[in-house]
Motif scaffolding. Structure first.
Motif, PDB file in Angstrom:
ATOM      1  N   GLY A  62      10.110   5.840   0.632  1.00 27.63           N
ATOM      2  CA  GLY A  62      11.549   5.669   0.790  1.00 27.63           C
ATOM      3  C   GLY A  62      11.961   5.603   2.251  1.00 27.63           C
ATOM      4  O   GLY A  62      12.775   4.770   2.650  1.00 27.63           O
ATOM      5  N   VAL A  63      11.372   6.483   3.067  1.00 28.59           N
ATOM      6  CA  VAL A  63      11.658   6.482   4.506  1.00 28.59           C
ATOM      7  C   VAL A  63      11.186   5.185   5.139  1.00 28.59           C
ATOM      8  O   VAL A  63      11.901   4.549   5.927  1.00 28.59           O
ATOM      9  N   THR A  64       9.966   4.765   4.821  1.00 32.12           N
ATOM     10  CA  THR A  64       9.398   3.552   5.411  1.00 32.12           C
ATOM     11  C   THR A  64      10.197   2.322   5.009  1.00 32.12           C
ATOM     12  O   THR A  64      10.459   1.438   5.833  1.00 32.12           O
ATOM     13  N   SER A  65      10.580   2.246   3.742  1.00 33.56           N
ATOM     14  CA  SER A  65      11.328   1.092   3.258  1.00 33.56           C
ATOM     15  C   SER A  65      12.699   0.997   3.918  1.00 33.56           C
ATOM     16  O   SER A  65      13.130  -0.080   4.352  1.00 33.56           O
ATOM     17  N   ALA A  66      13.384   2.132   4.004  1.00 39.40           N
ATOM     18  CA  ALA A  66      14.687   2.133   4.665  1.00 39.40           C
ATOM     19  C   ALA A  66      14.546   1.776   6.143  1.00 39.40           C
ATOM     20  O   ALA A  66      15.373   1.056   6.707  1.00 39.40           O
ATOM     21  N   GLY A  67      13.490   2.268   6.791  1.00 35.34           N
ATOM     22  CA  GLY A  67      13.256   1.931   8.189  1.00 35.34           C
ATOM     23  C   GLY A  67      12.928   0.472   8.394  1.00 35.34           C
ATOM     24  O   GLY A  67      13.137  -0.085   9.484  1.00 35.34           O
ATOM     25  N   ALA A  68      12.402  -0.196   7.351  1.00 34.12           N
ATOM     26  CA  ALA A  68      12.080  -1.621   7.441  1.00 34.12           C
ATOM     27  C   ALA A  68      13.301  -2.497   7.226  1.00 34.12           C
ATOM     28  O   ALA A  68      13.206  -3.720   7.346  1.00 34.12           O
ATOM     29  N   GLY A  69      14.429  -1.880   6.906  1.00 32.49           N
ATOM     30  CA  GLY A  69      15.661  -2.647   6.749  1.00 32.49           C
ATOM     31  C   GLY A  69      16.055  -2.924   5.317  1.00 32.49           C
ATOM     32  O   GLY A  69      17.053  -3.606   5.078  1.00 32.49           O
ATOM     33  N   ALA A  86       0.272   1.269  -2.935  1.00 36.86           N
ATOM     34  CA  ALA A  86      -0.338   0.511  -1.851  1.00 36.86           C
ATOM     35  C   ALA A  86       0.373  -0.815  -1.633  1.00 36.86           C
ATOM     36  O   ALA A  86       0.626  -1.229  -0.490  1.00 36.86           O
ATOM     37  N   SER A  87       0.710  -1.513  -2.721  1.00 35.70           N
ATOM     38  CA  SER A  87       1.406  -2.793  -2.604  1.00 35.70           C
ATOM     39  C   SER A  87       2.796  -2.610  -2.012  1.00 35.70           C
ATOM     40  O   SER A  87       3.260  -3.433  -1.216  1.00 35.70           O
ATOM     41  N   GLN A  88       3.468  -1.531  -2.408  1.00 31.79           N
ATOM     42  CA  GLN A  88       4.802  -1.280  -1.863  1.00 31.79           C
ATOM     43  C   GLN A  88       4.743  -1.012  -0.364  1.00 31.79           C
ATOM     44  O   GLN A  88       5.546  -1.533   0.412  1.00 31.79           O
ATOM     45  N   PHE A  89       3.782  -0.186   0.069  1.00 32.00           N
ATOM     46  CA  PHE A  89       3.635   0.097   1.491  1.00 32.00           C
ATOM     47  C   PHE A  89       3.269  -1.167   2.267  1.00 32.00           C
ATOM     48  O   PHE A  89       3.745  -1.392   3.383  1.00 32.00           O
ATOM     49  N   ALA A  90       2.399  -2.004   1.679  1.00 30.53           N
ATOM     50  CA  ALA A  90       2.000  -3.245   2.351  1.00 30.53           C
ATOM     51  C   ALA A  90       3.191  -4.180   2.522  1.00 30.53           C
ATOM     52  O   ALA A  90       3.355  -4.817   3.578  1.00 30.53           O
ATOM     53  N   LEU A  91       4.027  -4.259   1.504  1.00 30.26           N
ATOM     54  CA  LEU A  91       5.192  -5.146   1.558  1.00 30.26           C
ATOM     55  C   LEU A  91       6.180  -4.713   2.629  1.00 30.26           C
ATOM     56  O   LEU A  91       6.557  -5.503   3.504  1.00 30.26           O
ATOM     57  N   VAL A  92       6.592  -3.447   2.596  1.00 35.22           N
ATOM     58  CA  VAL A  92       7.598  -2.999   3.562  1.00 35.22           C
ATOM     59  C   VAL A  92       7.009  -2.916   4.970  1.00 35.22           C
ATOM     60  O   VAL A  92       7.718  -3.104   5.958  1.00 35.22           O
ATOM     61  N   GLY A  93       5.701  -2.644   5.057  1.00 32.22           N
ATOM     62  CA  GLY A  93       5.073  -2.619   6.378  1.00 32.22           C
ATOM     63  C   GLY A  93       5.082  -3.979   7.036  1.00 32.22           C
ATOM     64  O   GLY A  93       5.350  -4.107   8.236  1.00 32.22           O
ATOM     65  N   ALA A  94       4.792  -5.019   6.247  1.00 32.72           N
ATOM     66  CA  ALA A  94       4.819  -6.378   6.791  1.00 32.72           C
ATOM     67  C   ALA A  94       6.235  -6.791   7.158  1.00 32.72           C
ATOM     68  O   ALA A  94       6.460  -7.444   8.189  1.00 32.72           O
ATOM     69  N   ALA A 197       5.031   7.423   8.800  1.00 38.46           N
ATOM     70  CA  ALA A 197       4.811   8.230   7.596  1.00 38.46           C
ATOM     71  C   ALA A 197       4.097   7.439   6.516  1.00 38.46           C
ATOM     72  O   ALA A 197       3.172   7.935   5.865  1.00 38.46           O
ATOM     73  N   GLY A 198       4.509   6.195   6.303  1.00 33.92           N
ATOM     74  CA  GLY A 198       3.902   5.369   5.273  1.00 33.92           C
ATOM     75  C   GLY A 198       2.414   5.142   5.491  1.00 33.92           C
ATOM     76  O   GLY A 198       1.594   5.449   4.607  1.00 33.92           O
ATOM     77  N   PRO A 199       2.015   4.599   6.653  1.00 36.76           N
ATOM     78  CA  PRO A 199       0.578   4.413   6.897  1.00 36.76           C
ATOM     79  C   PRO A 199      -0.220   5.706   6.831  1.00 36.76           C
ATOM     80  O   PRO A 199      -1.357   5.714   6.356  1.00 36.76           O
ATOM     81  N   ALA A 200       0.368   6.810   7.294  1.00 34.79           N
ATOM     82  CA  ALA A 200      -0.355   8.082   7.271  1.00 34.79           C
ATOM     83  C   ALA A 200      -0.632   8.527   5.843  1.00 34.79           C
ATOM     84  O   ALA A 200      -1.739   8.963   5.503  1.00 34.79           O
ATOM     85  N   VAL A 201       0.370   8.410   4.971  1.00 38.34           N
ATOM     86  CA  VAL A 201       0.188   8.792   3.575  1.00 38.34           C
ATOM     87  C   VAL A 201      -0.817   7.873   2.900  1.00 38.34           C
ATOM     88  O   VAL A 201      -1.675   8.307   2.121  1.00 38.34           O
ATOM     89  N   PHE A 202      -0.732   6.570   3.194  1.00 36.61           N
ATOM     90  CA  PHE A 202      -1.664   5.618   2.591  1.00 36.61           C
ATOM     91  C   PHE A 202      -3.104   5.948   2.970  1.00 36.61           C
ATOM     92  O   PHE A 202      -4.009   5.927   2.120  1.00 36.61           O
ATOM     93  N   LEU A 203      -3.333   6.270   4.235  1.00 33.10           N
ATOM     94  CA  LEU A 203      -4.684   6.633   4.677  1.00 33.10           C
ATOM     95  C   LEU A 203      -5.145   7.935   4.029  1.00 33.10           C
ATOM     96  O   LEU A 203      -6.315   8.094   3.674  1.00 33.10           O
TER      97      LEU A 203
END
Length: 266
Positions: A62-69, A86-94, A197-203
């Motif tokens: 939620g934090v990562t997605s909001a930070g991505a706009g 994983a797919s959700q983190f990849a999408l908002v990260g990109a 936070a997102g990448p850290a949790v994913f790892l």
């Protein structure tokens, strides 16, 4: 006859031939619940442990997605409708890196295809009624597959799948909402370091899964490819390039095994 788990398999009579409307028998029969089956309480305990532990990481998404706009509605819709971390983190990260939405979606889709392979195995293991299967398919993810496949019989697998899926789905969506609301209240997530936070949790979720030398090799090559192409390719594309790590490592291991076999024959 007993299988390796010690649960007696039920064998159909030789005369039991499937009719035109029946489903073909699985080449690997799954034992029903037997005297050696796991108690439901133990299965529920393990399933709740996995569901709660992973479900809480929805806050990071939620934090990562909001930070991505992404808006609050978009963030919550991703967790409700996509529901594969994983797919959700990849999408908002990109998207956060300024990537093209179509490229970001392609990377997320590629990561999500692994769930289709889980579904092939779980469909035989769970043998759910047809009306329930479309709903159950939404819960076919890493965690539900792991808990289900760890059980000794079909009944325990169904209990583990249901409890893990329900717990994780509810908690993941609730913590996604809380994370998105918290990010909006905080404002600039980069200033607080919450963008990591997102990448850290994913790892943290990925690391325990790398148990064999092959898995660690694939992960290492993927990191090298992803980071190596990050400065020269558009955001989201390095994820697709990193997917080449698996065939490269498997090809190298196949060549090595072939040379070893030839040396042993001499």
């Amino acid at each position: 006859m007993r299988n390796v788990t010690g649960v007696a398999e039920r064998t159909a009579p030789a005369s039991a031939i499937p009719g035109p409307g029946s489903e073909p028998a699985s080449p690997h029969p799954v034992p029903e619940a037997g005297p050696a089956g796991r108690p439901d309480r133990a299965v529920v305990r393990d399933a709740l442990g996995v569901g709660v532990a992973v479900g809480l990481s929805g806050f990071a998404f939620g934090v990562t997605s909001a930070g991505a706009g992404l808006s609050l509605l978009q963030t919550c819709a991703l967790s409700l409708l996509v529901f594969t971390g994983a797919s959700q983190f990849a999408l908002v990260g990109a998207l956060a890196a300024g990537g093209n939405p179509f490229t970001a979606a392609a990377g997320a889709f590629f990561l999500g295809t692994r769930n289709a392979f889980y579904g092939l195995r779980l469909s035989q293991l769970l043998a759910l009624p047809r009306p329930v299967r479309p709903l159950a398919a939404h819960w076919v993810i890493d965690e539900t597959a792991a808990v289900s496949l760890a059980q000794p019989d079909r009944r325990a697998a169904r209990v583990g799948f249901t409890v893990t899926g329900l717990t994780l789905y509810v908690l993941w969506n609730l913590t996604t909402l809380l994370g998105a609301l918290g990010a909006e209240a905080v404002g600039d997530t980069d200033a607080w370091g919450l963008d990591a936070a997102g990448p850290a949790v994913f790892l943290a979720l990925l690391a325990p899964m790398l148990r064999t030398a092959t898995e660690r090799a694939v992960a290492g090559v993927a990191v090298v490819l992803g980071l190596g192409f990050l400065p020269v390719l558009p955001a989201g594309v390095p994820v697709l390039v990193a997917a080449l790590a698996a065939p490269v490592v498997l090809w190298c291991e196949g060549r090595r095994a072939g040379r070893t076999a030839k040396g042993a024959d001499r």
